[in-house]
Every structure is written in structure tokens, then in C-alpha cells.
Design an enzyme around this catalytic site. Structure first.
Site, PDB file in Angstrom:
ATOM      1  N   VAL A 254     -56.287  -4.604  73.921  1.00 19.35           N
ATOM      2  CA  VAL A 254     -57.176  -4.493  72.764  1.00 19.35           C
ATOM      3  C   VAL A 254     -58.516  -5.126  73.125  1.00 19.35           C
ATOM      4  CG1 VAL A 254     -57.597  -5.266  70.406  1.00 19.35           C
ATOM      5  CG2 VAL A 254     -55.362  -4.350  71.036  1.00 19.35           C
TER       6      VAL A 254
ATOM      7  N   ALA B  74     -50.124  -5.261  76.067  1.00 11.41           N
ATOM      8  CA  ALA B  74     -50.956  -5.290  77.269  1.00 11.41           C
ATOM      9  C   ALA B  74     -50.141  -5.112  78.549  1.00 11.41           C
ATOM     10  CB  ALA B  74     -51.738  -6.604  77.332  1.00 11.41           C
TER      11      ALA B  74
ATOM     12  N   TRP C 150     -49.898 -13.064  82.589  1.00 11.86           N
ATOM     13  CA  TRP C 150     -51.353 -12.992  82.657  1.00 11.86           C
ATOM     14  C   TRP C 150     -51.788 -13.771  83.899  1.00 11.86           C
ATOM     15  CZ3 TRP C 150     -54.213 -10.124  79.232  1.00 11.86           C
ATOM     16  CH2 TRP C 150     -53.574  -9.706  78.077  1.00 11.86           C
TER      17      TRP C 150
ATOM     18  N   ALA D  54     -47.057 -17.342  66.655  1.00  8.48           N
ATOM     19  CA  ALA D  54     -46.998 -18.805  66.682  1.00  8.48           C
ATOM     20  C   ALA D  54     -48.334 -19.453  66.349  1.00  8.48           C
ATOM     21  CB  ALA D  54     -46.524 -19.279  68.056  1.00  8.48           C
TER      22      ALA D  54
ATOM     23  N   TRP E 208     -44.562 -24.607  77.544  1.00  7.33           N
ATOM     24  CA  TRP E 208     -44.873 -23.208  77.255  1.00  7.33           C
ATOM     25  C   TRP E 208     -44.543 -22.860  75.804  1.00  7.33           C
ATOM     26  CZ3 TRP E 208     -42.574 -24.884  81.790  1.00  7.33           C
ATOM     27  CH2 TRP E 208     -43.444 -24.895  82.892  1.00  7.33           C
ATOM     28  N   HIS E 209     -45.018 -23.772  74.912  1.00 10.36           N
ATOM     29  CA  HIS E 209     -44.823 -23.626  73.471  1.00 10.36           C
ATOM     30  C   HIS E 209     -46.159 -23.725  72.735  1.00 10.36           C
ATOM     31  CE1 HIS E 209     -40.609 -25.670  74.185  1.00 10.36           C
ATOM     32  NE2 HIS E 209     -40.614 -24.392  74.560  1.00 10.36           N
TER      33      HIS E 209
ATOM     34  N   VAL F 106     -33.647 -20.535  75.145  1.00 10.71           N
ATOM     35  CA  VAL F 106     -33.166 -21.589  74.254  1.00 10.71           C
ATOM     36  C   VAL F 106     -33.492 -21.223  72.808  1.00 10.71           C
ATOM     37  CG1 VAL F 106     -33.322 -24.025  73.639  1.00 10.71           C
ATOM     38  CG2 VAL F 106     -33.396 -23.330  76.051  1.00 10.71           C
TER      39      VAL F 106
ATOM     40  N   ASN G  65     -38.439 -16.297  79.252  1.00  7.26           N
ATOM     41  CA  ASN G  65     -38.215 -17.716  78.989  1.00  7.26           C
ATOM     42  C   ASN G  65     -36.767 -18.132  79.268  1.00  7.26           C
ATOM     43  OD1 ASN G  65     -36.722 -16.774  76.804  1.00  7.26           O
ATOM     44  ND2 ASN G  65     -38.152 -17.490  75.246  1.00  7.26           N
TER      45      ASN G  65
ATOM     46  N   GLY H 255     -42.710 -13.779  75.632  1.00  7.63           N
ATOM     47  CA  GLY H 255     -41.993 -14.932  76.172  1.00  7.63           C
ATOM     48  C   GLY H 255     -40.494 -14.763  76.166  1.00  7.63           C
TER      49      GLY H 255
END
Length: 561
Positions: A222, A33, A62, A528, A493-494, A95, A92, A88
Site C-alpha cells: 500500500v 505485502a 521486512w 496491536a 517482538w511484541h 505462544v 513466531n 507474526g
């Protein structure tokens, strides 16, 4: 317009899928996207080892995605999710830890057969080229370099924290991706020579992109999946050129834990009652789609640092230390809490004077939802994390806040981390963090005032930054602390687990252990969202592992069919 595989989402998992499937000769279409980041044109802010500029760049996120965090009447907050090739991994903190063996063994025992620690370790090894360690836990030939922050680059703040940890019985572990357990360590990063290496950089190199059987379609959304009965036949997309359809017998969703379930529901796969209310024809009634949403709830404490204790200007790795410890709380595993230590708190002059301890519940139990409010792909889903709804999470976050306070009282740290205060990533802090000249000037003035005198600094912290919330005020008042935690908890943010893998008899399962969407032929999820629960780790490396393992599964099953 006909392919063997269509991969939806060019994030951390989608780049892996596109590489591995096209390497085997299949004709692959990768749809992303957001904008592309080809090898000869990776933006400077994405390449930078300091992630603050890329993370704060609105062009990579987004813009309309919001989330409810705690159900206390507050308005939803903007939830930062990547919308760029590499996902990400392009914005990110880089890490690169894995979680504990017990996480994956519990995945397997909960219905994700074949996902125990011994099953996933080969794929952790496969994805990496560890530049520091070898042996049974590490790979040397993978596409993703893993390096660690050098202790010689630690700021004075970080060195003082290490001494404070030792004083409290939490000791140094050289290799955070070796044997799992409590301790603190230098941070493993997906980084080479001080520069980020995203999933896109690692898996979509020029040699991969030049494959004639790989087509990459960026800046394309999509709209929906296309079916014949309960068999996938392709996807409908939209970009600047308008609507277009593409066909394939196998479609693999890699759009992440928030957008993969949204795509499924827009296409008629999800809780039938919700879909009917929105006028969406039901293809498969799977009530687990969008359920079981998990995250690591986080709370932060910051402190003013003298010049000698700040991050050196020539060091880009601002997250320099990671720690894990056991809360001992009933019903929770060992090593269930985590603390990241940030040697500078933002890009601007004020942030460079502040060190931050970010504490999170590393094995959380609260679950939330992703729900459609409109059938249009232009309307973001409603995201409700429902953090701290499980008492274990709320109590451990408060307990962890008190642990941070004890840490800051240790002799080695009390003289370095000056005037510590609870720090919140609220709407005002986000406005000040935007990269622009106005914020640079504003934070320069605040930084100079903080430097001028301890008395003035404390006044600014209490009246301007914290609005009166002091550490001692919170620690000594249980009700006040509980209210503060609930009002200021932030994400790590996981997000995970909204299309979780499980047995067919599990009413909450969406995918089987091969990533296949239950009851649908030819459709898989490989990001995820399939994790049965959020592992005790930053989730980027586990997500890449999931994609590596499922790519292997797809190819093996296709050869056998």
C-alpha cells in the site's frame, strides 16, 4: 475495483478481519505485502512446530526495517517483523497467552471504553478451540487450536528448572490461560499435532478463500490511502504490475504497530509539523500517530546441557515452559515479569546443546516512536523503542537478571545447566543463526569442542561466545551489570500502541474504542497498534482478540447505519 471493505495487511489481525467481514456478505479486498500461504501450499518451515527455520527465513521478513533500542549511541539493529500471509503468527514461537484481567480493565479506565476484561473475554473464547481445558475461561468452537506442551515431553533441563522454581516459592499452574497470577506452567501454543496453526491457516481456510466476495492480493504494498477531504475513498497500491487504485467506503489498517502508523503518516494523518517537513499534505493533525511505542525488553542467560538433559529429537516444541512472577517494585502491578524457557537455543548443533532462559519486563513503561524520514513507501520508518528510559524497566530487568542467577544456583539446576553465561542476540549471533551449510559446519565444530572437556568449554564460552562477560562478574558489579543490560537488551517482538485507542480529549489518542481514526470518516485501525499499552503477555493472541472484537464492532455499526 470497488469493494465494501479493504483490509490492509494479511497478518494475525488482517486474516481475522477478512474472514469475519466476508462471512457477513460484504465484498472484501485483503492486501498483503508478503507472499501468500494458501492451504495447499503452506511452506514446510512455516508448518513446522519448531519456529526457528521460519523465523530465520529472510523471505518472510521486512529486510530494511531497523530499530534503535536504547539511546546510547549504538547503531540501529535489524528488527525482525513478518512480511508474509499470517504475519507474526506464521513465524513466531506460537505462544498463546492472554495477559491479565487488570491489563484490559486499565485499558478501559484509560479511555478505551468497552475494553475491560469482561468485555474482551468473550472474544478470547471466540478465537480458540482449546484442546486441553474448558470452563468459563475457554472456547471450544473457535478457528484457532490451543494445545499445551506435555510435561512428559519436558527435557531434563526443563524438569530441573521446575524444581528450582518450586524451591524459590514459584509453583506450578496447570492452566496459564485460567486465573491470572504468579507461577510456571506448560506453554499453551497455537499448534495441532506438533504443527503450527497460523492466523492464515485458521482464518483463511479453503472454504473461506472460495467465497466469491473475498479477494486476496498478496505481494502488494500500500503506497498511500486516498481521501476526499477527511473521508476515506480507497488505497493506492504497488506490485510487479505497477500502481493500482482500489475503492471502498471503509478501509481497515491491520499492518501492525510499525507499519500502520507509517501508512497513516505517508497519507497525511499524523503530527502536522513532521508531515509538512516531508512535503506531505496534512489530512488530519493527529500528534499521537507513531507515538507511545511499547515492547517487552528482554535479556537472556544460557547454559550447556549434557545429552540426557537436552530436547528429544522427536519433540518440536522447543519453548516448553513459561513463568510469571511479581517483582514487588514500586509503581508496578503484581505478576509484572516473565521468563520463557527454551529447551534448545537454535537449529544448529551448538544451539541444540544450549538451554536458554529469556527474561522480560512483562509490564513495561518505557515508550518510543515511529517516525517517517521520507515520504516514499520504499523507505522504512525510523523506529526508536527507547527501552529502559523508564527507571522501573531498567531496575526490574537488572533485578530479574539476579533472579535468574539465583535460580541457576538451586541444587536441582546447578548440576544440569552447566557453565551458565549471559547470552546476547547480537549481530554476530544473528550471522551464525542463518540457516546455511557454512554455519552448520562452524557450529558443529564448536559443539564438538564444547563436548570435549569442561575446561575447553569454559574457555570457548568466555573468549568466543561472551567476550569475557561472566554471570558472577555482572552480579557483583552494579555499574557493569547496568552497562551490560543496556548494551544487550533485545526485543520480544511484541510492538504495540502506536495508534492507541482513547477518548477524543486525549491528545495522544489516534483511534476511538471502535478503532475509528479520530477525525477521519471510514478509516479504522485493528491491530496491536491500537492497544493503549502492551499487555502482560506474548501479543499474538491479544492481537487476534482485538481483530475479533473490532470485526464484530464494524459489522454491528454498519448494520445500524
Amino acid at each position: 475495483m470497488v469493494f465494501d471493505y479493504i483490509v490492509v495487511g494479511g497478518g494475525s489481525s488482517g486474516c481475522v478481519m477478512a474472514n469475519r467481514l466476508s462471512a457477513d456478505g460484504g465484498h472484501v479486498l485483503l492486501i498483503e505485502a508478503g507472499p501468500d500461504t494458501p492451504p495447499n501450499a503452506v511452506p514446510d518451515d512455516i508448518q513446522d512446530g519448531d519456529p526457528t527455520r521460519a523465523y530465520l527465513n529472510h523471505d518472510y521478513r521486512w529486510q530494511s526495517l531497523h530499530a534503535t533500542t536504547v539511546r546510547d549511541g549504538r547503531k540501529p539493529i535489524h528488527y525482525e517483523q513478518a512480511r508474509v500471509m499470517g504475519g507474526g503468527s506464521s513465524i513466531n514461537a506460537q505462544v498463546a497467552n492472554r495477559g491479565g484481567p487488570g491489563d484490559y480493565d486499565e485499558w478501559a479506565s484509560s479511555g478505551a471504553t468497552g475494553w475491560g476484561w469482561e468485555d474482551v473475554l468473550p472474544y478470547f473464547r471466540r478465537l480458540e478451540c482449546d484442546l486441553d481445558f474448558g470452563g468459563e475461561f475457554h472456547g471450544k468452537d473457535g478457528p484457532l487450536p490451543i494445545k499445551r506442551v506435555r510435561q512428559s515431553d519436558w527435557s531434563g533441563f526443563i524438569r530441573a528448572i521446575s524444581e528450582a522454581y518450586d524451591a524459590l516459592g514459584l509453583h506450578f499452574r496447570p492452566d496459564f490461560n485460567g486465573a491470572f497470577g504468579d507461577g510456571y506452567s506448560v506453554v499453551p501454543l497455537t499448534n495441532r499435532n506438533g504443527h503450527r496453526v497460523s492466523s492464515a491457516m485458521a482464518y483463511l481456510r479453503e472454504s473461506v478463500r472460495s467465497r466469491p466476495n473475498l479477494t486476496i492480493l498478496p505481494e502488494t504494498t500500500v503506497v498511500r490511502l486516498i481521501f476526499s477531504g477527511t473521508t476515506i475513498t480507497g488505497v493506492e497500491t504497488e506490485n510487479k504490475s505497477g500502481l493500482q487504485s482500489y475503492s471502498a467506503p471503509c478501509v481497515i489498517l491491520c499492518a501492525g504497530a510499525l507499519h500502520s502508523p507509517a501508512i497513516l503518516m505517508r497519507s497525511g494523518i499524523g503530527p502536522a509539523k513532521q508531515l509538512v517537513q516531508l512535503g506531505i499534505p496534512v489530512v488530519a493533525d493527529l500528534r499521537g500517530v507513531g507515538q507511545n511505542l511499547q515492547e517487552h525488553p528482554t535479556i537472556c542467560v544460557s547454559a550447556y546441557l549434557k545429552p540426557a538433559d537436552r530436547l528429544s529429537p522427536n519433540v518440536s516444541e522447543y519453548i516448553q515452559m513459561h513463568a510469571r512472577y511479581s517483582s514487588g517494585y514500586d509503581g508496578c502491578p503484581s505478576t509484572d515479569m516473565a521468563i520463557s524457557t527454551v529447551a534448545k537455543s537454535s537449529w544448529h548443533p551448538l544451539g541444540k546443546r544450549l538451554g536458554t532462559l529469556a527474561l522480560w519486563v512483562n509490564r513495561s513503561y518505557s515508550t518510543g516512536t515511529v517516525v517517517l524520514t521520507d515520504r516514499s513507501h520504499r523507505i522504512e520508518p525510523e523506529v526508536d523503542f527507547n527501552w529502559l528510559s523508564d527507571k522501573r524497566d531498567a531496575e526490574r530487568l537488572k533485578q530479574g537478571f539476579r533472579f535468574i542467577a539465583r535460580l541457576l544456583q538451586q541444587d536441582s539446576l546447578s548440576s544440569v545447566a552447566l557453565d551458565p553465561f549471559p547470552s546476547a542476540l547480537n549481530a554476530r549471533a544473528k550471522r551464525v543463526s542463518k540457516v546455511n551449510r557454512t554455519n552448520y559446519v562452524l557450529t558443529s565444530v564448536l559443539a564438538l569442542l564444547m563436548d570435549r572437556s569442561p575446561r575447553l568449554r569454559r574457555g570457548l564460552i568466555r573468549r568466543v561466545i561472551t567476550e569475557g562477560h561472566g554471570l558472577s562478574d555482572l552480579i557483583n558489579d552494579e555499574e557493569h551489570l547496568d552497562r551490560y543490560i543496556r548494551q544487550n537488551v533485545i526485543p520480544s517482538w511484541h510492538p504495540t500502541s502506536t495508534c492507541k485507542m482513547g477518548a477524543a480529549v486525549d491528545p495522544g489518542a489516534v483511534t476511538d474504542p471502535s478503532g475509528r481514526v479520530l477525525g477521519i470518516s471510514g478509516l479504522r485501525v485493528a491491530d496491536a497498534s491500537v492497544m493503549p499499552f502492551c499487555p502482560r503477555a506474548n501479543t499474538n493472541i491479544p492481537t487476534i482478540m482485538v481483530a475479533e472484537k473490532l470485526a464484530d464492532t464494524v459489522l454491528r455499526e454498519d448494520r445500524q447505519s
